[in-house]
Design an enzyme around this catalytic site. Structure first.
Site, short mmCIF file in Angstrom:
data_model
loop_
_atom_site.label_atom_id
_atom_site.label_comp_id
_atom_site.label_asym_id
_atom_site.label_seq_id
_atom_site.Cartn_x
_atom_site.Cartn_y
_atom_site.Cartn_z
N ASP A 70 0.83 -1.20 0.00
CA ASP A 70 0.00 0.00 0.00
C ASP A 70 0.87 1.26 0.00
OD1 ASP A 70 -1.91 2.02 0.58
OD2 ASP A 70 -3.15 0.60 1.68
N GLN A 71 0.65 2.10 -0.99
CA GLN A 71 1.27 3.43 -1.02
C GLN A 71 2.78 3.36 -1.27
OE1 GLN A 71 -1.10 6.13 1.31
NE2 GLN A 71 0.67 7.32 1.91
N CYS A 112 -6.83 4.50 -2.27
CA CYS A 112 -6.90 3.07 -1.98
C CYS A 112 -8.08 2.34 -2.61
CB CYS A 112 -6.91 2.86 -0.47
SG CYS A 112 -5.38 3.35 0.36
N HIS A 130 -9.85 -3.01 0.96
CA HIS A 130 -10.67 -1.81 1.10
C HIS A 130 -11.99 -1.91 0.33
CE1 HIS A 130 -10.03 2.59 2.48
NE2 HIS A 130 -11.31 2.27 2.53
N ASP A 158 -1.02 -0.42 -4.73
CA ASP A 158 -2.27 0.18 -5.21
C ASP A 158 -2.03 1.58 -5.80
OD1 ASP A 158 -1.69 1.25 -2.70
OD2 ASP A 158 -3.73 1.08 -1.93
N HIS A 159 -1.17 2.37 -5.15
CA HIS A 159 -0.82 3.71 -5.61
C HIS A 159 0.49 4.08 -4.94
CE1 HIS A 159 -2.07 5.07 -1.66
NE2 HIS A 159 -3.20 4.43 -1.83
#
Length: 501
Positions: free
Chosen positions: A12-13, A52, A102, A288-289
């Site tokens: 994540d991130q 997310c 999420h 995800d990003h």
């Protein structure tokens, strides 16, 4: 033909700017470095949306947010949208999720047959933005820069507790899969929440980056010189309430890098279990990003700049030669790629799918289509879109001036070329492409309608008795270990792997 097992490692991130060709040299990530050496590395991979829930719904379905209608972190992911878990399960796979995806709404499975943990974030509509109130901060859930000023060391946090459990449950599942009691091929998705802020790390990982040159604060852009959306993001993060010092920024970067090393250890645990149990699988590593990490004076995500929009993607699969591919691709390409690698047709839904398989590109084919991105969540006042086309990145929002960057000449996106007459033809071409792809007036209306409905529903459901949609993992304790409805001899034999050594 035996279908391949699949292991998806999601984080994540994690910004793709740290993965120009596998992990950057300064990162302490031996497991990811070993995986990279065996993988096709897509150096210019972009999220479908830099937030997310929209990013993950798009990743799983191969569709952009205007199709999934997952516009923000509190928009429902509809049960009738097929995901890679549905495609694989329909074809005979057992599908398992450990960790974060999420999902918002009462369906918390979306094709997964088994879910080993709950999610780390809420599944209801409580985080719904409101375009009717532009500029309003919703203080109890909006990002703020306290993650930066509070950066430091801790041995346990909410997020560390979560990812420790995700890793443990995933390893146990790998061991269970090795026992062969279910003959079907399997797909296990292990999805971690790190290195997502807050920027807090365990000491053993923090110390790996003590005094490192990469901790130097990046060049920041003054508020007055930011584009309108970046200004809105700074306002949404309540930037005037925090006095960021260079030391705050260094500590945040140190914790972020440290948490990448922490995740590498957790991934190493999964890969070690695979090796110990002699199991083979296609392995995909993706985020995800990204994370801005102070670049341009911005933090977190929610924009289309490289730090937030670009993500790592590595695919290790039989028949795919390890290499680096610089052609821009998208996370929405992963679902068609998985189906391609598993020999599964997506023909029934392909007319409504935005992604395409990466297998031909990995095998030498050319690809020239631009990569599309969308954003319609907090910090925005109307949907905004972007295209990555060759060296160009074009950002369009009806409320703001256009932005155009040449990433070959200007990888830091320091100079907006949209007002440069020398680029008028490129700008006109990309603007025409964007306006033909998206009906932004309709998109705006759809987002506003969705937000308004969710505000009504959420307030109603929180009045009186509240039934949460959060996934509640069910573990039948009386079916674990040895119980008196079992034969001990059979149990000991079937639970042992490998046998006879």
């Amino acid at each position: 033909m035996t279908k391949p097992n699949i292991l998806i490692l999601m984080v994540d991130q994690l910004t793709g700017t740290l993965f120009p060709d596998g992990p950057a040299d300064f990162l302490h990530v031996p497991n990811l470095r070993k995986l990279a050496a065996k993988s096709v590395r897509f150096a210019n991979t972009y999220t479908a949306s830099p937030l997310c829930a929209p990013a993950r719904a798009s990743f799983m379905s191969g569709q952009l947010p205007h199709r999934t209608r997952v516009y923000d972190n509190a928009a429902e992911f509809a049960s009738d949208i097929p995901t890679y878990a549905h495609h694989l399960r329909r074809a005979g796979y057992q599908t398992t999720l450990a960790g974060k995806m999420h999902f918002v709404g009462p369906d918390q499975m979306h094709g997964f047959e088994e879910r080993l943990t709950t999610d780390i974030y809420p599944a209801d509509f409580g985080w719904t933005p409101d375009y009717r109130k532009p500029g309003e901060r919703i203080d109890w859930w909006y990002h703020n820069l306290g993650s930066v000023t509070g950066a430091g060391v801790a041995e346990i946090t909410n997020q560390l507790e979560y990812d420790d459990d995700v890793a443990h449950q995933s390893v146990q599942k790998i061991y269970d899969l090795s026992r062969g009691q279910d003959p079907r091929p399997w797909c296990l998705t292990a999805s971690f929440t790190h290195p997502h802020d807050p920027f807090v790390a365990r000491r053993k990982y923090w110390d790996l980056y003590e005094g490192h040159a990469q901790l130097t604060p990046p060049q920041a852009t003054a508020y007055a010189d930011q584009d309108p959306h970046s200004q809105r993001l700074m306002d949404a993060c309540d930037y005037t309430a925090f006095d960021l010092t260079p030391e705050n920024i260094r500590r945040s970067r140190q914790a972020y890098f440290a948490n990448i090393s922490y995740i590498d250890d957790k991934i190493g645990d999964l890969l070690a279990a695979m090796e110990a149990t002699r199991q083979q699988a296609i392995i995909i590593f993706v985020s995800d990003h990204g994370e801005m990490l102070g670049r341009r004076g911005l933090w977190f995500k929610m924009n289309f700049f490289e730090g937030a929009a670009r993500v790592p993607l590595m695919i290790c699969a039989p028949g795919l030669t390890p290499q680096t591919i610089t052609t821009p691709v998208s996370t929405i390409d992963v679902t068609p790629t998985l189906c391609d690698l598993a020999g599964i047709s997506m023909a029934d839904v392909m007319p409504w799918t935005d992604g395409q398989s990466l297998v031909p590109l990995a095998n030498g084919a050319q690809r020239s289509e631009p990569v599309a991105m969308e954003y319609a969540a907090e910090g925005s006042i109307t949907p905004m879109v972007a295209l990555r086309d060759g060296p160009w990145k074009y950002i369009h929002c009806p409320a703001d001036p256009d932005q155009l960057y040449n990433l070959t000449d200007d990888p830091d996106e320091a100079t907006n070329l949209a007002t440069n007459s020398a680029n008028a033809e490129t700008l006109a071409r990309l603007r025409a492409d964007a306006l033909s792809r998206w009906n932004l007036n309709r998109y705006d209306q759809d987002v506003r309608q969705s937000q308004a409905r969710r505000w009504v529903v959420y307030e109603a459901l929180r009045n009186g008795a509240y039934y949460p949609w959060d996934h509640q993992p069910l573990r039948a304790a009386s079916e674990r270990y040895m119980r008196n409805h079992m034969d001990l001899n059979t149990l000991e034999e079937t639970k042992r792997y490998p046998r006879g050594e």
